[in-house]
Scaffold this motif. Structure first.
Motif, PDB file in Angstrom:
ATOM      1  N   VAL A  17       0.868  -1.177   0.000  1.00 27.73           N
ATOM      2  CA  VAL A  17       0.000   0.000   0.000  1.00 27.73           C
ATOM      3  C   VAL A  17       0.902   1.222   0.000  1.00 27.73           C
ATOM      4  N   LEU A  18       0.666   2.103  -0.939  1.00 26.51           N
ATOM      5  CA  LEU A  18       1.483   3.301  -1.124  1.00 26.51           C
ATOM      6  C   LEU A  18       1.238   4.317  -0.009  1.00 26.51           C
ATOM      7  N   GLU A  19       2.332   4.803   0.581  1.00 24.45           N
ATOM      8  CA  GLU A  19       2.226   5.886   1.560  1.00 24.45           C
ATOM      9  C   GLU A  19       2.297   7.200   0.791  1.00 24.45           C
ATOM     10  N   LEU A  20       1.227   7.996   0.879  1.00 27.25           N
ATOM     11  CA  LEU A  20       1.132   9.252   0.135  1.00 27.25           C
ATOM     12  C   LEU A  20       1.932  10.368   0.793  1.00 27.25           C
ATOM     13  N   GLU A  21       1.879  10.401   2.097  1.00 27.31           N
ATOM     14  CA  GLU A  21       2.649  11.343   2.910  1.00 27.31           C
ATOM     15  C   GLU A  21       2.785  10.693   4.275  1.00 27.31           C
ATOM     16  N   ASP A  22       3.480  11.333   5.171  1.00 28.52           N
ATOM     17  CA  ASP A  22       3.736  10.727   6.473  1.00 28.52           C
ATOM     18  C   ASP A  22       2.431  10.328   7.167  1.00 28.52           C
ATOM     19  N   GLY A  23       2.208   9.033   7.334  1.00 32.92           N
ATOM     20  CA  GLY A  23       1.047   8.523   8.024  1.00 32.92           C
ATOM     21  C   GLY A  23      -0.218   8.389   7.199  1.00 32.92           C
ATOM     22  N   VAL A  24      -0.184   8.782   5.928  1.00 31.60           N
ATOM     23  CA  VAL A  24      -1.367   8.697   5.058  1.00 31.60           C
ATOM     24  C   VAL A  24      -1.100   7.662   3.970  1.00 31.60           C
ATOM     25  N   PHE A  25      -1.983   6.661   3.902  1.00 25.86           N
ATOM     26  CA  PHE A  25      -1.807   5.545   2.974  1.00 25.86           C
ATOM     27  C   PHE A  25      -2.988   5.457   2.010  1.00 25.86           C
TER      28      PHE A  25
END
Length: 140
Positions: A114-122
């Motif tokens: 699962v791709l992490e879009l930004e710190d803590g957001v997937f």
């Protein structure tokens, strides 16, 4: 369990019938010779992700429209875990997690990227099949 159900039981471990038109012959977790059906793997994935002694998180576990569901719990080992699914179609949702980097697994317990879009957001794939996560919790 998010509604307070304390225990659940599979309808049948094994049925002997093989009639493709009789529904009762399809409800078991194993087929002829006790070979596991896909439902057995899904059941074991749930048991392994939410072992006995897990404690339900006392918080909202679905959106107001009851389209998206995200029950969460704390496992006996202290790890935060949960699952997410929706009732219609397939989509991706940007979900924020806290407490660590979650590991994601599919309905059968297999790890999925699962791709992490930004710190803590997937960018989590969401469909009618649950995606399990462990090691963090969803925040609002």
């Amino acid at each position: 369990m998010a509604e307070g159900v304390e225990a659940h039981f599979p309808y049948a471990l094994h049925t002997r019938g093989i009639d493709p038109y009789y529904s009762e012959d399809h409800f078991s977790l194993t087929q002829e010779g006790y070979e596991p059906k896909p439902a057995f793997s899904a059941y074991m994935a749930f048991i392994n992700r939410r072992p006995e002694g897990s404690v339900q998180t006392p918080a909202a576990w679905h959106d107001k429209a009851r389209r998206y569901y995200y029950p969460q719990w704390t496992r006996p080992d202290g790890k935060k875990a949960g699952m997410v699914w929706c009732v219609e179609g397939e989509t991706r949702r940007a979900l924020r997690f806290k407490g660590g980097k979650p590991v994601f697994r599919n309905l059968y317990g297999r790890r999925i990227p699962v791709l992490e879009l930004e710190d803590g957001v997937f960018n989590v794939p969401v469909s009618e099949s649950p995606v399990y996560f462990e090691g963090a919790e969803i925040t609002k």
